[in-house]
Write a protein that holds these residues in place. Structure first.
Motif, short mmCIF file in Angstrom:
data_model
loop_
_atom_site.label_atom_id
_atom_site.label_comp_id
_atom_site.label_asym_id
_atom_site.label_seq_id
_atom_site.Cartn_x
_atom_site.Cartn_y
_atom_site.Cartn_z
N PRO A 1 0.83 -1.20 0.00
CA PRO A 1 0.00 0.00 0.00
C PRO A 1 0.87 1.26 0.00
N GLY A 2 0.76 2.06 -1.04
CA GLY A 2 1.49 3.31 -1.11
C GLY A 2 2.96 3.19 -1.44
N VAL A 3 3.44 1.99 -1.81
CA VAL A 3 4.86 1.81 -2.09
C VAL A 3 5.05 1.05 -3.41
N ALA A 4 5.88 1.65 -4.27
CA ALA A 4 6.28 0.98 -5.51
C ALA A 4 7.80 1.02 -5.58
N VAL A 5 8.38 0.02 -6.26
CA VAL A 5 9.83 -0.07 -6.38
C VAL A 5 10.21 -0.30 -7.84
N ALA A 6 11.43 0.08 -8.17
CA ALA A 6 12.01 -0.27 -9.46
C ALA A 6 12.50 -1.71 -9.32
N LEU A 7 11.90 -2.61 -10.06
CA LEU A 7 12.15 -4.04 -9.87
C LEU A 7 13.36 -4.52 -10.66
N LEU A 8 14.41 -4.89 -9.93
CA LEU A 8 15.62 -5.45 -10.52
C LEU A 8 15.47 -6.96 -10.53
N ASN A 9 15.52 -7.56 -11.72
CA ASN A 9 15.45 -9.01 -11.82
C ASN A 9 16.65 -9.51 -12.59
N LEU A 10 17.59 -10.11 -11.87
CA LEU A 10 18.82 -10.61 -12.48
C LEU A 10 18.63 -11.96 -13.16
N LEU A 11 17.55 -12.65 -12.85
CA LEU A 11 17.34 -13.99 -13.39
C LEU A 11 17.24 -13.95 -14.91
N GLY A 12 18.11 -14.69 -15.57
CA GLY A 12 18.10 -14.79 -17.02
C GLY A 12 18.79 -13.65 -17.75
N ASP A 13 19.29 -12.65 -17.01
CA ASP A 13 19.94 -11.50 -17.65
C ASP A 13 21.45 -11.64 -17.48
N THR A 14 22.05 -12.53 -18.24
CA THR A 14 23.48 -12.85 -18.12
C THR A 14 24.35 -11.62 -18.31
N GLU A 15 24.03 -10.79 -19.29
CA GLU A 15 24.84 -9.61 -19.56
C GLU A 15 24.90 -8.68 -18.34
#
Length: 178
Positions: free
Chosen positions: A22-36
């Protein structure tokens, strides 16, 4: 969809901004599958790894490829603190934490078979994003319970309030949901 741009080691990504509570959003970092991106991050964190560190410990899931890549570069072993206890684990040690990403209690479990990699060792925790520190607290307790010493915390980003206790490549702000 709203995004937040990042660049690490010449690799650029636009992270999706997602509501996590509630009232909070984040910039979602997902390293899974992003080898580079994982390789770029690991190379940058390897430059900052304190020389005294003997073992890396990471929470399951999204930071596992980062710990693996950092282990490969630094030649330090890594241990994964699992989120569930598995039947094959030998004398598991566990702690419950609350993650900002899930908002729910999560279990952190060390397999007793991994204790030798931590006992008597100086340990760095490796994570993707550190925000409230609840996962860190649980990991510190686990590491100390099995005789290790947490000497560093390394992350791609800190989030929310800036943290002087984390070696990070940058800081992500919190967002208000749209």
């Amino acid at each position: 969809m709203k995004t937040y741009p990042i660049e690490i080691g010449g690799v650029r990504r636009d992270l999706p901004v997602v509501q996590v509570g509630p009232g909070v959003a984040v910039a979602l970092l997902n390293l899974l599958g992003d080898t580079e991106l994982v390789e770029a991050v690991a190379a940058e964190l390897a430059k900052r790894l304190p020389s005294e560190v003997e073992t890396l410990v990471t929470p399951e899931v999204k930071a596992v490829p980062l710990a693996h890549a950092l282990s490969r570069i630094t030649k330090k072993p890594y241990v994964v603190a699992r989120k569930t206890e598995k039947p094959y684990m030998i004398n598991p040690v566990s702690r419950t934490v609350i993650s900002i990403t899930t908002g729910k209690p999560q279990l952190l479990v060390l397999d007793g078979a991994d204790v030798a990699l931590i006992k008597g060792k100086k340990v760095a925790v490796v994570d993707d994003v550190v925000s409230t520190g609840s996962t860190l607290k649980g990991l510190r307790e686990l590491i100390e319970d099995v005789g290790g010493q947490m000497v560093a915390v390394m992350a791609v980003f800190t989030e929310g309030s800036p943290r002087e206790d984390v070696i990070a490549l940058g800081h992500l702000p919190l967002f208000e949901p749209e």
